[in-house]
Design a protein around this motif. Structure first.
Motif, PDB file in Angstrom:
ATOM      1  N   UNK A 117      49.155  38.129  45.857  1.00 18.39           N
ATOM      2  CA  UNK A 117      48.797  38.643  44.077  1.00 18.39           C
ATOM      3  C   UNK A 117      47.382  37.147  43.864  1.00 18.39           C
ATOM      4  N   UNK A 118      47.848  36.261  44.508  1.00 15.16           N
ATOM      5  CA  UNK A 118      46.684  35.402  44.662  1.00 15.16           C
ATOM      6  C   UNK A 118      45.663  35.418  44.605  1.00 15.16           C
ATOM      7  N   UNK A 119      45.691  36.244  46.123  1.00 11.37           N
ATOM      8  CA  UNK A 119      44.499  35.389  47.256  1.00 11.37           C
ATOM      9  C   UNK A 119      44.346  37.139  47.509  1.00 11.37           C
ATOM     10  N   UNK A 120      44.781  37.764  47.754  1.00 11.58           N
ATOM     11  CA  UNK A 120      44.691  39.079  48.617  1.00 11.58           C
ATOM     12  C   UNK A 120      43.843  40.217  47.706  1.00 11.58           C
ATOM     13  N   UNK A 121      44.628  39.925  46.580  1.00 14.42           N
ATOM     14  CA  UNK A 121      43.745  40.882  45.595  1.00 14.42           C
ATOM     15  C   UNK A 121      42.185  40.861  45.195  1.00 14.42           C
ATOM     16  N   UNK A 122      41.917  39.795  45.803  1.00 12.04           N
ATOM     17  CA  UNK A 122      40.615  39.408  45.599  1.00 12.04           C
ATOM     18  C   UNK A 122      39.358  39.662  46.656  1.00 12.04           C
ATOM     19  N   UNK A 123      40.558  40.377  47.691  1.00 16.36           N
ATOM     20  CA  UNK A 123      39.671  40.669  49.083  1.00 16.36           C
ATOM     21  C   UNK A 123      39.797  42.234  49.208  1.00 16.36           C
ATOM     22  N   UNK A 124      39.704  42.695  48.409  1.00 15.26           N
ATOM     23  CA  UNK A 124      40.383  44.411  48.401  1.00 15.26           C
ATOM     24  C   UNK A 124      39.536  45.191  48.675  1.00 15.26           C
ATOM     25  N   UNK A 125      38.530  44.378  48.208  1.00 10.57           N
ATOM     26  CA  UNK A 125      37.118  45.755  48.822  1.00 10.57           C
ATOM     27  C   UNK A 125      36.964  45.269  49.961  1.00 10.57           C
ATOM     28  N   UNK A 126      38.063  44.602  50.584  1.00 16.23           N
ATOM     29  CA  UNK A 126      37.280  44.069  52.254  1.00 16.23           C
ATOM     30  C   UNK A 126      39.049  44.889  53.110  1.00 16.23           C
ATOM     31  N   UNK A 127      39.664  44.301  52.832  1.00 15.11           N
ATOM     32  CA  UNK A 127      40.698  44.749  53.033  1.00 15.11           C
ATOM     33  C   UNK A 127      42.122  45.208  52.416  1.00 15.11           C
ATOM     34  N   UNK A 128      42.443  46.158  52.642  1.00 17.21           N
ATOM     35  CA  UNK A 128      44.226  46.809  52.136  1.00 17.21           C
ATOM     36  C   UNK A 128      45.114  45.770  52.434  1.00 17.21           C
ATOM     37  N   UNK A 129      45.871  46.113  51.745  1.00 17.10           N
ATOM     38  CA  UNK A 129      47.683  44.983  51.903  1.00 17.10           C
ATOM     39  C   UNK A 129      48.391  45.026  53.123  1.00 17.10           C
ATOM     40  N   UNK A 130      48.254  45.616  53.858  1.00 18.04           N
ATOM     41  CA  UNK A 130      48.685  45.815  55.224  1.00 18.04           C
ATOM     42  C   UNK A 130      47.183  45.579  56.175  1.00 18.04           C
ATOM     43  N   UNK A 131      46.468  45.235  56.022  1.00 20.59           N
ATOM     44  CA  UNK A 131      44.665  45.076  56.232  1.00 20.59           C
ATOM     45  C   UNK A 131      45.312  43.605  56.456  1.00 20.59           C
ATOM     46  N   UNK A 132      45.024  42.535  55.038  1.00 25.26           N
ATOM     47  CA  UNK A 132      45.263  41.046  55.251  1.00 25.26           C
ATOM     48  C   UNK A 132      46.109  40.784  55.350  1.00 25.26           C
ATOM     49  N   UNK A 133      47.411  41.266  55.435  1.00 29.52           N
ATOM     50  CA  UNK A 133      48.637  40.154  56.201  1.00 29.52           C
ATOM     51  C   UNK A 133      48.337  40.699  57.778  1.00 29.52           C
ATOM     52  N   UNK A 134      47.803  41.538  58.450  1.00 30.83           N
ATOM     53  CA  UNK A 134      47.715  41.374  59.580  1.00 30.83           C
ATOM     54  C   UNK A 134      46.483  40.760  60.102  1.00 30.83           C
TER      55      UNK A 134
END
Ligand code: U2P
Length: 226
Positions: A117-134
């Protein structure tokens, strides 16, 4: 003729807006790994996860979108909450490589929610939630810090090592200069706490850091046992 023109200009504006929305809105990622021995060896101490004591290896703290001026975006999309069902195939890998050591003892969900919520949501243009953790899990394999340090004879044995030798060993092992963050143990010794590596905005490649976080380590730092 006039209506053709206004249709064309509307289309152009639409296209411009869609490019604005889809383009990445940060400059690079910090991929931050922490040494559990240093997280736990402080006045505050730590709590092992419900799954037990983590293995003696660096673990992931986070993958943080950053700007070249040293600032960073945070909490970019209140509508996107951490959703365990989107990462169910990654959970056992996350339990091993991205454990939470904060108290009270947890199963990681709170830590992962916070990071998404703090960091991943700021990269949503590049990575969705699954991609972010992967992506973060894959980066940990690319930046094998413990191996790089051990290859240079630097071990978590409570001994003191020069900051330079630690930085050089990681550069030799991963190909890139790290940022090193220290914290203090209860006896006020400066110890190796977090290592920052930089990653391109797609999350696929390590890069040289556009900006290294300021190191507040002494010139000799302890590498605590875990
Ligand atoms: O350094 C203290 C906390 O600030 C957040 N941080 C720091 C540097 C940076 O480039 N980006 C960033 O977000 C971290 O917050 P956390 O993810 O732990 O909530 C860091 O721990």
């Amino acid at each position: 003729m006039k209506s053709n023109f206004s249709l064309l200009s509307k289309l152009l504006i639409l296209q411009y807006l869609s490019v604005l929305c889809l383009s990445q809105d940060f400059d690079f990622f910090y991929f931050v790994q922490q040494w559990p021995g240093a997280y736990c060896d402080t006045k505050q101490s730590c709590c092992y996860p419900k799954t037990g004591k983590p293995t003696a290896d660096f673990s992931i703290h986070g993958l943080w979108p950053n700007y070249k001026d040293g600032s960073w975006p945070s909490n970019c999309d209140p509508d996107s909450v951490f959703d365990k069902s989107q990462v169910s195939d990654l959970i056992s890998n996350m339990e091993k490589n991205w454990p939470s050591l904060s108290c009270p003892s947890s199963n990681g969900m709170r830590f992962w929610s916070h990071e998404w919520e703090k960091h991943g949501t700021c990269a949503e243009s590049e990575l969705d939630q699954h991609e972010y953790f992967e992506t973060a899990l894959k980066l940990k394999q690319k930046a094998n810090l413990l191996k790089a340090l051990k290859d240079a004879g630097i071990e978590p044995d409570d001994e003191f090592y020069s900051l330079e030798s630690i930085s050089d060993a990681i550069k030799e092992g991963t190909g890139f200069t790290p940022g090193i963050e220290c914290n203090k143990d209860s006896a006020h010794n400066s110890q190796l706490y977090q290592v920052y590596m930089c990653v391109d905005t797609s999350g696929s490649d390590l890069i040289e850091c556009p900006l290294l976080p300021k190191s507040k380590c002494g010139s000799q730092i302890q590498f605590p046992k875990f």
